[in-house]
Design an enzyme around this catalytic site. Structure first.
Site, mmCIF file in Angstrom:
data_model
loop_
_atom_site.group_PDB
_atom_site.id
_atom_site.type_symbol
_atom_site.label_atom_id
_atom_site.label_comp_id
_atom_site.label_asym_id
_atom_site.label_seq_id
_atom_site.Cartn_x
_atom_site.Cartn_y
_atom_site.Cartn_z
ATOM 1 N N LYS A 21 0.842 -1.204 0.000
ATOM 2 C CA LYS A 21 0.000 0.000 0.000
ATOM 3 C C LYS A 21 0.873 1.249 0.000
ATOM 4 O O LYS A 21 2.014 1.241 0.483
ATOM 5 C CB LYS A 21 -0.959 0.026 1.206
ATOM 6 C CG LYS A 21 -0.310 0.091 2.608
ATOM 7 C CD LYS A 21 0.155 1.447 3.057
ATOM 8 C CE LYS A 21 0.963 1.391 4.344
ATOM 9 N NZ LYS A 21 1.748 2.577 4.622
ATOM 10 N N ASP A 152 -2.195 -2.151 9.688
ATOM 11 C CA ASP A 152 -2.494 -2.146 8.251
ATOM 12 C C ASP A 152 -3.038 -3.488 7.758
ATOM 13 O O ASP A 152 -3.304 -3.632 6.563
ATOM 14 C CB ASP A 152 -1.230 -1.775 7.460
ATOM 15 C CG ASP A 152 -0.714 -0.379 7.809
ATOM 16 O OD1 ASP A 152 -1.537 0.493 8.148
ATOM 17 O OD2 ASP A 152 0.514 -0.173 7.744
#
Ligand code: C5P
Length: 326
Positions: A21, A152
């Site tokens: 990401k 995350d």
């Protein structure tokens, strides 16, 4: 969305693929009593994938190959191991002699790079073990198990583009048009996420307002401008709105990153930003051809260890059909 396909039997192997990401916005609030900062972030999954294969075994073990592999812990601190153990525990497999699993991680996402590679491997392990053990948990149930392992992990399970609140784990899908083309420039050495948050706190504490005291840290707010730009699908509108409160902290720890950001801007990047806690720099390009040119130019500038070209949004962790693994 997590796609689940047939594994090759309860004693076979399952492979899951999971994206890196970048954060299109990372706004950081004050340090909380739990040692975490409240954030408002816009996560964006990109087409740089790790692969995790799990195989039923008596004892749990892990092997890591690929990008930065030697830096990844091989014991119980490994995030994929922690994820498998947590899932076994949550689904009642632990202690029955059936919760062991051999985990093989093939890394393309660099370690300690601000790309959530560790959380990605934990998410892939959750998806793969869920399939191997036929535990049938939904993506949101896997996210509940995973959030204790890394902030995350929930996003690595869902992928796409999403707003994250709290520690980043409270997710809402963002409306995004089009595909975005990125160049990622990897640093020569990693940065530890806690170190970068701590540097951010120090920099803030050293600021002085008119009264000679550090100014109060504002509650983070979602950028409505960025959300509108993402809906429009225009990278030229998105580029200038990329923001990261951790960037000054990452730059204070690795001052050479300034040169990498500058090189990207000089060679036509629409936006240039440190990804998450860094040190990876993410450059947004107009289209795939511009990203290719930018990748060549940034490589030529000699300001980073390696450069890759990726696109987003990419899908979250999903099981790979047997034989489809590169
Ligand atoms: O959740 P994760 O393990 O990735 O976090 C690593 C460290 O980063 C935490 O221990 C904390 O020091 C810092 N962190 C933070 N605020 C967040 C996320 C992470 O301070 N929202």
């Amino acid at each position: 969305m997590t796609h689940v396909t047939q594994a090759d039997g309860p004693t076979g192997s399952v492979t899951a693929r999971v994206p890196a990401k970048v954060n299109l916005q990372l706004s950081v609030g004050p340090l909380g009593e739990d040692g975490y900062h409240d954030v408002v972030t816009v996560y964006h999954a990109v087409s740089l994938f790790d692969e995790v294969t799990v195989t039923a075994a008596q004892r749990t073990s892990v092997a890591v190959t690929g990008e930065g592999g030697p830096a990844v812990p091989l014991g119980p601190a490994n995030l994929a191991v922690r994820a498998a153990v947590a899932l076994a525990r949550a689904t009642g497999r632990r202690g029955k002699g059936s919760g062991g699993v051999r985990i093989e991680i093939r890394k393309r996402i660099p370690v300690a790079a601000g790309l959530a590679g560790g959380s990605a491997d934990a998410a892939a392990a959750l998806v793969a073990c869920n399939e191997l053990w036929r535990t049938g948990l939904s993506t949101s149930q896997l996210a509940e198990v995973g959030t204790r392992i890394g902030s995350d992990v929930p996003f690595a399970l869902t992928g796409g583009t999403a707003v994250g609140l709290g520690r980043g784990e409270r997710l809402t899908t963002a409306l995004v048009s089009g595909t975005y083309h990125w160049v990622l420039a990897f640093g020569a050495t990693g940065l530890s996420t806690p170190d970068v948050y701590a540097a951010c706190d120090r920099l803030r504490a050293a600021r002085r307002g008119k009264d000679g005291q550090p100014p109060a840290i504002a509650e983070p707010q979602l950028s409505t401008g960025l959300m509108a730009a993402l809906r429009s699908g225009d990278p030229a509108a998105v580029g200038p709105l990329l923001s990261n409160d951790l960037q000054p902290a990452a730059l204070s720890l690795q001052p050479l990153l300034r040169r990498a950001l500058q090189a990207g801007k000089e060679h036509g990047a629409l936006g240039a930003i440190v990804s998450g806690s860094g040190p990876t720099c993410a450059f947004l390009a107009k289209n795939a051809a511009a990203a290719r040119d930018l990748a060549v130019a940034v490589t030529g500038a000699g300001v980073c260890r390696a450069v890759v070209q990726v696109s987003g949004p990419a899908p979250g962790a999903s099981v790979v059909e047997p034989g489809a693994v590169a």
